[in-house]
Design a protein around this motif. Structure first.
Motif, PDB file in Angstrom:
ATOM      1  N   LEU A 190     -75.923   0.703 -48.581  1.00 33.62           N
ATOM      2  CA  LEU A 190     -76.990   0.702 -47.559  1.00 33.62           C
ATOM      3  C   LEU A 190     -77.397  -0.727 -47.211  1.00 33.62           C
ATOM      4  CD1 LEU A 190     -79.122   3.684 -48.912  1.00 33.62           C
ATOM      5  CD2 LEU A 190     -77.826   3.642 -46.765  1.00 33.62           C
ATOM      6  N   ALA A 191     -77.418  -1.607 -48.218  1.00 32.16           N
ATOM      7  CA  ALA A 191     -77.779  -3.007 -47.952  1.00 32.16           C
ATOM      8  C   ALA A 191     -76.707  -3.679 -47.106  1.00 32.16           C
ATOM      9  CB  ALA A 191     -77.976  -3.755 -49.271  1.00 32.16           C
ATOM     10  N   ALA A 192     -75.441  -3.424 -47.442  1.00 31.74           N
ATOM     11  CA  ALA A 192     -74.337  -4.019 -46.670  1.00 31.74           C
ATOM     12  C   ALA A 192     -74.377  -3.505 -45.233  1.00 31.74           C
ATOM     13  CB  ALA A 192     -72.999  -3.686 -47.338  1.00 31.74           C
ATOM     14  N   ARG A 193     -74.608  -2.200 -45.076  1.00 26.06           N
ATOM     15  CA  ARG A 193     -74.639  -1.600 -43.732  1.00 26.06           C
ATOM     16  C   ARG A 193     -75.786  -2.167 -42.891  1.00 26.06           C
ATOM     17  NH1 ARG A 193     -75.075   4.912 -42.499  1.00 26.06           N
ATOM     18  NH2 ARG A 193     -77.239   4.671 -43.105  1.00 26.06           N
ATOM     19  N   ALA A 194     -76.884  -2.525 -43.558  1.00 28.44           N
ATOM     20  CA  ALA A 194     -78.051  -3.041 -42.826  1.00 28.44           C
ATOM     21  C   ALA A 194     -77.935  -4.539 -42.545  1.00 28.44           C
ATOM     22  CB  ALA A 194     -79.318  -2.751 -43.627  1.00 28.44           C
ATOM     23  N   GLY A 195     -76.814  -5.146 -42.926  1.00 29.11           N
ATOM     24  CA  GLY A 195     -76.580  -6.539 -42.553  1.00 29.11           C
ATOM     25  C   GLY A 195     -77.134  -7.560 -43.532  1.00 29.11           C
ATOM     26  N   ALA A 196     -77.179  -7.228 -44.816  1.00 33.94           N
ATOM     27  CA  ALA A 196     -77.593  -8.220 -45.818  1.00 33.94           C
ATOM     28  C   ALA A 196     -76.629  -9.412 -45.738  1.00 33.94           C
ATOM     29  CB  ALA A 196     -77.537  -7.606 -47.222  1.00 33.94           C
ATOM     30  N   SER A 197     -77.165 -10.626 -45.920  1.00 37.74           N
ATOM     31  CA  SER A 197     -76.271 -11.792 -45.869  1.00 37.74           C
ATOM     32  C   SER A 197     -75.432 -11.859 -47.139  1.00 37.74           C
ATOM     33  CB  SER A 197     -77.091 -13.075 -45.716  1.00 37.74           C
ATOM     34  OG  SER A 197     -77.952 -13.230 -46.816  1.00 37.74           O
ATOM     35  N   MET A 198     -75.933 -11.254 -48.214  1.00 40.67           N
ATOM     36  CA  MET A 198     -75.232 -11.257 -49.492  1.00 40.67           C
ATOM     37  C   MET A 198     -75.718 -10.033 -50.265  1.00 40.67           C
ATOM     38  SD  MET A 198     -75.316 -14.546 -52.010  1.00 40.67           S
ATOM     39  CE  MET A 198     -74.653 -15.893 -51.120  1.00 40.67           C
ATOM     40  N   VAL A 199     -74.780  -9.266 -50.827  1.00 39.32           N
ATOM     41  CA  VAL A 199     -75.181  -8.153 -51.701  1.00 39.32           C
ATOM     42  C   VAL A 199     -74.674  -8.477 -53.103  1.00 39.32           C
ATOM     43  CG1 VAL A 199     -75.124  -5.662 -52.139  1.00 39.32           C
ATOM     44  CG2 VAL A 199     -74.943  -6.515 -49.779  1.00 39.32           C
ATOM     45  N   LEU A 200     -75.612  -8.780 -53.998  1.00 39.52           N
ATOM     46  CA  LEU A 200     -75.275  -9.085 -55.390  1.00 39.52           C
ATOM     47  C   LEU A 200     -75.571  -7.837 -56.224  1.00 39.52           C
ATOM     48  CD1 LEU A 200     -77.137 -12.527 -55.589  1.00 39.52           C
ATOM     49  CD2 LEU A 200     -74.772 -12.078 -54.894  1.00 39.52           C
ATOM     50  N   ALA A 201     -74.789  -7.636 -57.280  1.00 43.03           N
ATOM     51  CA  ALA A 201     -75.093  -6.498 -58.163  1.00 43.03           C
ATOM     52  C   ALA A 201     -74.743  -6.865 -59.584  1.00 43.03           C
ATOM     53  CB  ALA A 201     -74.314  -5.256 -57.739  1.00 43.03           C
ATOM     54  N   THR A 202     -75.450  -6.228 -60.515  1.00 45.42           N
ATOM     55  CA  THR A 202     -75.181  -6.416 -61.939  1.00 45.42           C
ATOM     56  C   THR A 202     -74.519  -5.166 -62.512  1.00 45.42           C
ATOM     57  OG1 THR A 202     -77.371  -5.561 -62.514  1.00 45.42           O
ATOM     58  CG2 THR A 202     -77.166  -7.944 -62.282  1.00 45.42           C
ATOM     59  N   ALA A 203     -73.797  -5.347 -63.616  1.00 45.13           N
ATOM     60  CA  ALA A 203     -73.268  -4.221 -64.404  1.00 45.13           C
ATOM     61  C   ALA A 203     -72.905  -4.776 -65.773  1.00 45.13           C
ATOM     62  CB  ALA A 203     -72.053  -3.594 -63.736  1.00 45.13           C
ATOM     63  N   SER A 204     -72.614  -3.852 -66.708  1.00 48.03           N
ATOM     64  CA  SER A 204     -72.386  -4.282 -68.093  1.00 48.03           C
ATOM     65  C   SER A 204     -70.944  -4.667 -68.386  1.00 48.03           C
ATOM     66  CB  SER A 204     -72.855  -3.191 -69.060  1.00 48.03           C
ATOM     67  OG  SER A 204     -72.202  -1.969 -68.776  1.00 48.03           O
ATOM     68  N   SER A 205     -70.066  -4.659 -67.375  1.00 47.92           N
ATOM     69  CA  SER A 205     -68.713  -5.187 -67.616  1.00 47.92           C
ATOM     70  C   SER A 205     -68.088  -5.641 -66.300  1.00 47.92           C
ATOM     71  CB  SER A 205     -67.807  -4.124 -68.267  1.00 47.92           C
ATOM     72  OG  SER A 205     -67.453  -3.149 -67.319  1.00 47.92           O
ATOM     73  N   ASP A 206     -67.085  -6.510 -66.427  1.00 52.03           N
ATOM     74  CA  ASP A 206     -66.375  -6.994 -65.242  1.00 52.03           C
ATOM     75  C   ASP A 206     -65.610  -5.856 -64.567  1.00 52.03           C
ATOM     76  OD1 ASP A 206     -67.331  -9.489 -65.820  1.00 52.03           O
ATOM     77  OD2 ASP A 206     -65.486 -10.196 -66.781  1.00 52.03           O
ATOM     78  N   GLU A 207     -65.078  -4.921 -65.383  1.00 48.13           N
ATOM     79  CA  GLU A 207     -64.310  -3.803 -64.817  1.00 48.13           C
ATOM     80  C   GLU A 207     -65.207  -2.954 -63.929  1.00 48.13           C
ATOM     81  OE1 GLU A 207     -64.418  -4.097 -68.495  1.00 48.13           O
ATOM     82  OE2 GLU A 207     -62.968  -5.664 -68.003  1.00 48.13           O
ATOM     83  N   ARG A 208     -66.437  -2.730 -64.375  1.00 46.23           N
ATOM     84  CA  ARG A 208     -67.371  -1.924 -63.587  1.00 46.23           C
ATOM     85  C   ARG A 208     -67.695  -2.631 -62.261  1.00 46.23           C
ATOM     86  NH1 ARG A 208     -69.778   1.953 -66.150  1.00 46.23           N
ATOM     87  NH2 ARG A 208     -71.955   1.771 -65.531  1.00 46.23           N
ATOM     88  N   LEU A 209     -67.887  -3.941 -62.329  1.00 39.30           N
ATOM     89  CA  LEU A 209     -68.203  -4.703 -61.108  1.00 39.30           C
ATOM     90  C   LEU A 209     -67.038  -4.676 -60.124  1.00 39.30           C
ATOM     91  CD1 LEU A 209     -69.968  -7.713 -62.835  1.00 39.30           C
ATOM     92  CD2 LEU A 209     -71.055  -6.069 -61.275  1.00 39.30           C
ATOM     93  N   GLU A 210     -65.825  -4.734 -60.650  1.00 39.99           N
ATOM     94  CA  GLU A 210     -64.628  -4.743 -59.801  1.00 39.99           C
ATOM     95  C   GLU A 210     -64.590  -3.503 -58.909  1.00 39.99           C
ATOM     96  OE1 GLU A 210     -62.970  -7.569 -59.991  1.00 39.99           O
ATOM     97  OE2 GLU A 210     -61.683  -6.848 -58.350  1.00 39.99           O
TER      98      GLU A 210
END
Ligand SMILES: NC(=O)c1ccc[n+]([C@@H]2O[C@H](COP(=O)([O-])OP(=O)(O)OC[C@H]3O[C@@H](n4cnc5c(N)ncnc54)[C@H](OP(=O)(O)O)[C@@H]3O)[C@@H](O)[C@H]2O)c1
Length: 321
Positions: A157-177
């Motif tokens: 929803l943030a990307a669709r609304a035109g955020a300049s950057m969407v950052l996110a956290t997770a507990s592993s690199d695989e999850r973020l990928e």
């Protein structure tokens, strides 16, 4: 009917698969034959420590299925129609009774397993970003626990609304990928890296304008520490299962704000009911995506909850009666 029930709070071991009385239709309600249960983050927390409205108790906020009974005063649903439902409890069962106001029509051809996952995570993420986070095009958004149901909805929803950057956290690199195709700009592994330092590095020391935080506890402190001038945190959950003791001393000087968000308090309004119907239709059209992880039988509710609590799931885990 059969249901996954429990008699006391605790670990997933408290689940029993038992025969219980069928739910009765209310004059303003419907009964559905459940075809897919989306296990919500709140379901695992309620099993652990939530109040038991009945004994045995059937936990669960969200399920989709076919209408099998319609209350005398209900005019907008008919037997045989496919719907997705929400409620304070009762999803982990073969049959579910809800108020008609807590059911949404599923568009023709939409997979019910997908529809089962939309109202609460997408409605909540939308409220966090726009109603309470007041997100504007061009702003930086940080989504904590990006691989959660709420997180996956918020990233899109943030990307669709035109955020300049969407950052996110997770507990592993695989999850973020796995979040990159949804519109993620940069992932932060919060098991390894300090969230606020990473947000400041990635934004040239500006910070995040809007932060969606479904985790709470120490993670909520990292949200506060990651805020830009005039930044807003939508505090929406306690997935981290920690006390909410935070230092807010940086809020005032930066004109920053921290809002609690509770979808349940507004889900019955026309505004949110119609918002959710629109989000279901956006998912049906493929404009927004539901990520389905594993599927378990209703009789395997304990294993499904255990899998979620192992923090391996990305997106939704389903129960199928
Ligand atoms: N206020 C509201 O209206 C509202 C509405 C919907 C949901 N919620 C709340 O928001 C939270 C998230 O809901 P959801 O449905 O998105 O949950 P979910 O899909 O089950 O995901 C929860 C995520 O939390 C992260 N997490 C962090 N610490 C954890 C821990 N100690 N144990 C388990 N998971 C942990 C996990 O990701 P990592 O392993 O990557 O950290 C996991 O993916 C829940 O607390 C829920 O009650 C509130």
């Amino acid at each position: 009917m059969k249901a996954a029930v429990y008699y006391e709070n605790g670990s997933p071991d408290v689940f029993r698969y038992e025969e219980v009385p069928d739910p009765q239709v209310h004059p303003k309600g419907i009964v559905i034959r459940v075809e897919a249960v989306s296990i919500e983050g709140g379901d695992t927390l309620n099993r652990l420590r939530g109040a038991l409205a009945t004994k045995p108790h059937i936990v669960g906020y969200q399920a989709a299925g076919e209408v099998v009974e319609v209350g005398a005063e209900v005019t907008n649903f008919k037997v045989g129609q496919k719907v997705v439902t929400t409620g304070a409890f009762g999803s982990h069962a073969e049959l579910r009774a809800v108020a008609a106001r807590s059911a949404w029509a599923v568009p023709d051809g939409m997979d019910l397993k997908v529809a089962a996952c939309v109202p609460i995570p997408f409605g909540t993420a939308h409220e966090c970003l726009f109603e309470f986070g007041r997100m504007q095009k061009g702003e930086v958004v940080l989504v904590q626990a990006g691989a959660s149901g709420v997180g996956i909805a918020a990233i899109q929803l943030a990307a669709r609304a035109g955020a300049s950057m969407v950052l996110a956290t997770a507990s592993s690199d695989e999850r973020l990928e796995k979040l990159k195709p949804l519109g993620l700009t940069h992932g932060i592994n919060y098991d390894r890296d300090d969230v606020a330092s990473e947000v400041m590095r990635l934004t040239g020391n500006k910070g995040a304008d809007v932060i969606v935080d479904p985790v709470g506890g120490a993670v909520l402190q990292s949200s506060i520490n990651s805020l830009a001038y005039r930044g807003r945190v939508s505090m929406v959950g306690a997935a981290g299962r920690e006390p909410m003791k935070v230092d807010v001393s940086t809020m005032m000087g930066g004109n920053r704000s921290l809002s609690g968000v509770f979808l349940g308090a507004e889900i019955g309004t026309d505004r949110v009911y119609n918002l959710i119907q629109g989000l279901i239709e956006d998912v049906a059209k493929g404009e927004l995506k539901v990520i389905l992880d594993r599927q378990f039988k209703l009789s395997e509710a304990a294993a499904a909850h255990r899998f979620i609590e192992s923090r391996q799931a990305v997106g939704r885990v389903l129960l199928v009666p």
